[in-house]
Design an enzyme around this catalytic site. Structure first.
Site, PDB file in Angstrom:
ATOM      1  N   THR A 102     -13.647  -6.336  -0.219  1.00 46.25           N
ATOM      2  CA  THR A 102     -12.844  -5.149   0.121  1.00 46.25           C
ATOM      3  C   THR A 102     -13.779  -3.990   0.486  1.00 46.25           C
ATOM      4  OG1 THR A 102     -12.796  -4.123  -2.077  1.00 46.25           O
ATOM      5  CG2 THR A 102     -11.158  -5.850  -1.647  1.00 46.25           C
ATOM      6  N   GLU A 144     -15.388  -2.562  -2.669  1.00 47.34           N
ATOM      7  CA  GLU A 144     -16.477  -3.373  -3.205  1.00 47.34           C
ATOM      8  C   GLU A 144     -17.738  -3.122  -2.378  1.00 47.34           C
ATOM      9  OE1 GLU A 144     -16.367  -7.693  -3.024  1.00 47.34           O
ATOM     10  OE2 GLU A 144     -17.888  -7.823  -4.570  1.00 47.34           O
ATOM     11  N   LYS A 189      -9.090  10.205 -16.243  1.00 46.33           N
ATOM     12  CA  LYS A 189      -8.703  11.134 -17.328  1.00 46.33           C
ATOM     13  C   LYS A 189      -7.695  10.455 -18.262  1.00 46.33           C
ATOM     14  CE  LYS A 189      -9.426  15.374 -14.797  1.00 46.33           C
ATOM     15  NZ  LYS A 189      -8.817  16.198 -13.774  1.00 46.33           N
ATOM     16  N   ASP A 192      -6.795   2.151  -8.501  1.00 42.75           N
ATOM     17  CA  ASP A 192      -7.203   3.518  -8.870  1.00 42.75           C
ATOM     18  C   ASP A 192      -7.437   3.597 -10.378  1.00 42.75           C
ATOM     19  OD1 ASP A 192      -6.992   4.447  -6.255  1.00 42.75           O
ATOM     20  OD2 ASP A 192      -4.859   4.917  -6.479  1.00 42.75           O
ATOM     21  N   GLU A 220       0.855  -1.194   0.000  1.00 44.27           N
ATOM     22  CA  GLU A 220       0.000   0.000   0.000  1.00 44.27           C
ATOM     23  C   GLU A 220       0.885   1.236   0.000  1.00 44.27           C
ATOM     24  OE1 GLU A 220      -3.309   0.917  -0.333  1.00 44.27           O
ATOM     25  OE2 GLU A 220      -2.299   2.855  -0.262  1.00 44.27           O
TER      26      GLU A 220
END
Ligand SMILES: C[S@@+](CC[C@H](N)C(=O)[O-])C[C@H]1O[C@@H](n2cnc3c(N)ncnc32)[C@H](O)[C@@H]1O
Length: 208
Positions: free
Chosen positions: A187, A190, A117, A113, A63
């Site tokens: 998670t 989710e 864009k 993530d 992480e």
């Protein structure tokens, strides 16, 4: 409401400045066992539930964000589970530099993530180079499981998988052992997306 201070548990976290060379999973977990890596483990909800239901597996969470990492370390330490380690670092770098060939049984990549864009798409984790790294790190018959709520990212993921179709085989995506009824991964994201009634796309592949 008073905010509880997050505790550090040294035995749970690997230092981000991990020494040069490949991680010795047997040493860091204190036993030989199958190794599962979660990329972008957030606050550690998947790791906690999965590690409790699969005590025979060693779980490593990677992480990048300090805030989530600290929260995960605190929770894992409090739950007292011995089969989870976590490191705060960039997963792409860690895999490339510190994970040996054919050393991992499963990668879990849940709700990475999406970087919606177009000019940010290059930041998405599931890319050709990162897929090559995951495949290198996987043992033969090792598995990569991916879930996202983002249709456009899922299309990209399918494209990346197609490019590596020589080295992998599509398989079923059964619900994770730690998932609750109606969930596929269990998670935090989710759970949020199920509440929002968002579509969730999943794919699982096996290294051939
Ligand atoms: C959208 S959240 C999903 C968290 C969790 N997997 C879930 O489903 O609840 C994505 C997480 O991945 C982390 N992340 C993004 N890129 C990363 C990278 N390159 N290396 C490690 N963590 C990363 C973010 O900090 C964030 O916590």
């Amino acid at each position: 409401m008073t905010k509880r201070t997050l505790k550090d548990y040294e035995h749970v976290s690997l230092r981000p400045e991990y020494p040069a060379g490949a991680v010795d999973f047997e040493r860091i977990f204190g036993r030989a066992a199958p190794v599962h890596i979660e990329i972008g483990s957030g606050k550690g909800t998947f790791l906690l539930n999965q590690a409790r239901r699969a005590p025979e597996v060693n779980f490593l969470g990677i992480e990048r964000a300090n805030k989530y990492y600290r929260s995960a370390v605190d929770r894992i330490g409090r739950w007292g589970l011995g089969n989870i380690r976590i490191i705060r670092t960039d997963a792409a770098h860690f895999l490339t530099v510190h994970v040996g060939d054919s050393s991992v049984d499963c990668f879990h990549v849940y709700f990475p993530d999406p970087w919606p864009k177009k000019r940010h798409h290059k930041r998405r984790f599931v890319s050709g180079p990162n897929m090559a790294q995951m495949l290198r790190c996987l043992k033969t018959s090792g598995v990569i499981r991916i879930a996202t709520d983002h249709a456009d990212y899922f299309e990209q993921i399918e494209g990346v998988l197609r490019a590596y179709s020589q080295s992998l085989e599509k398989i079923e995506f059964p619900p994770a052992a730690g998932a609750e009824d109606g969930e596929l991964t269990g998670t935090n994201y989710e759970r949020k997306y199920i509440k929002d009634k968002r579509d969730i796309y999943t794919v699982a592949v096996k290294k051939s």
